[in-house]
Write an enzyme that holds these catalytic residues in place. Structure first.
Site, PDB file in Angstrom:
ATOM      1  N   CYS A 179       0.807  -1.230   0.000  1.00 27.01           N
ATOM      2  CA  CYS A 179       0.000   0.000   0.000  1.00 27.01           C
ATOM      3  C   CYS A 179       0.834   1.271   0.000  1.00 27.01           C
ATOM      4  O   CYS A 179       0.295   2.370  -0.086  1.00 27.01           O
ATOM      5  CB  CYS A 179      -0.974   0.005   1.177  1.00 27.01           C
ATOM      6  SG  CYS A 179      -2.252  -1.261   1.006  1.00 27.01           S
ATOM      7  N   HIS A 213      -2.011   2.930  -5.795  1.00 21.52           N
ATOM      8  CA  HIS A 213      -2.944   1.872  -6.204  1.00 21.52           C
ATOM      9  C   HIS A 213      -4.364   2.428  -6.130  1.00 21.52           C
ATOM     10  O   HIS A 213      -4.615   3.440  -5.471  1.00 21.52           O
ATOM     11  CB  HIS A 213      -2.792   0.622  -5.324  1.00 21.52           C
ATOM     12  CG  HIS A 213      -3.083   0.875  -3.877  1.00 21.52           C
ATOM     13  ND1 HIS A 213      -2.199   1.534  -3.034  1.00 21.52           N
ATOM     14  CD2 HIS A 213      -4.161   0.565  -3.127  1.00 21.52           C
ATOM     15  CE1 HIS A 213      -2.728   1.602  -1.817  1.00 21.52           C
ATOM     16  NE2 HIS A 213      -3.923   1.031  -1.857  1.00 21.52           N
ATOM     17  N   HIS A 235     -12.136   9.537  -9.810  1.00 24.58           N
ATOM     18  CA  HIS A 235     -11.052   9.544 -10.792  1.00 24.58           C
ATOM     19  C   HIS A 235      -9.971  10.570 -10.440  1.00 24.58           C
ATOM     20  O   HIS A 235      -9.596  11.403 -11.257  1.00 24.58           O
ATOM     21  CB  HIS A 235     -11.593   9.754 -12.213  1.00 24.58           C
ATOM     22  CG  HIS A 235     -12.233   8.513 -12.743  1.00 24.58           C
ATOM     23  ND1 HIS A 235     -13.500   8.129 -12.390  1.00 24.58           N
ATOM     24  CD2 HIS A 235     -11.758   7.563 -13.562  1.00 24.58           C
ATOM     25  CE1 HIS A 235     -13.792   6.992 -12.988  1.00 24.58           C
ATOM     26  NE2 HIS A 235     -12.746   6.612 -13.707  1.00 24.58           N
ATOM     27  N   GLU A 237     -13.251  -0.039   1.197  1.00 22.69           N
ATOM     28  CA  GLU A 237     -12.087   0.103   0.339  1.00 22.69           C
ATOM     29  C   GLU A 237     -12.091  -1.018  -0.708  1.00 22.69           C
ATOM     30  O   GLU A 237     -11.620  -0.839  -1.822  1.00 22.69           O
ATOM     31  CB  GLU A 237     -10.833   0.026   1.201  1.00 22.69           C
ATOM     32  CG  GLU A 237      -9.577   0.450   0.512  1.00 22.69           C
ATOM     33  CD  GLU A 237      -8.407   0.474   1.471  1.00 22.69           C
ATOM     34  OE1 GLU A 237      -7.882   1.570   1.710  1.00 22.69           O
ATOM     35  OE2 GLU A 237      -8.023  -0.603   1.969  1.00 22.69           O
TER      36      GLU A 237
END
Length: 147
Positions: free
Chosen positions: A32, A36, A79, A137
């Protein structure tokens, strides 16, 4: 609490919205720490002491406005690359700006746990009596915040 058919009740409604964005966890030792992406799902439950008393929405909590407000909050992040302030070198930020990437800088570590509190607070600021904010998530991993 409200009274429905003469009985005292707690009434709450829940709605959700999703957004796609990327992030990374600076200083994290593991995958992480790399940029990503996720399809984040925001789920918010609000409560009300009253139901609408007249018209076609009689007996309801005003859910359509909540749906619109939650979607707007989610769309702010859609986005984008979410970046914790101070975690990238200035020349990296400048290079990303030159490429016209949508970046959102936040003053917190962008984890599901912190996002749950962030969205709880934002929905409360709008004026809702928030009971719980959940941030997924992944489809299997969720963090929740409520008082």
């Amino acid at each position: 609490k409200i009274y429905v058919e003469g009985k005292e009740e707690n009434v709450s409604v829940t709605t959700h919205a999703s957004f796609d964005s990327a992030h990374f966890l600076s200083g994290y030792e593991g995958k992480c720490s790399n940029i990503h992406g996720h399809r984040w799902k925001l789920e918010v439950t609000v409560q009300s002491e009253t139901l609408e008393q007249t018209g076609q929405i009689r007996g309801m909590v005003v859910i359509w406005q909540l749906k619109d407000d939650i979607k707007k909050l989610a769309d702010e992040f859609d986005h984008s690359l979410i970046i914790e302030d101070g975690t990238l070198k200035e020349k990296t930020v400048e290079a990303l700006k030159e490429e016209n990437f949508k970046m959102i800088f936040v003053d917190f570590r962008p984890t599901a746990e912190v996002f749950a509190k962030y969205f709880y607070d934002r929905v409360k600021e709008i004026g809702y009596d928030v009971k719980l904010a959940k941030v997924y998530e992944t489809p299997n991993n969720m963090a929740a915040y409520g008082e």
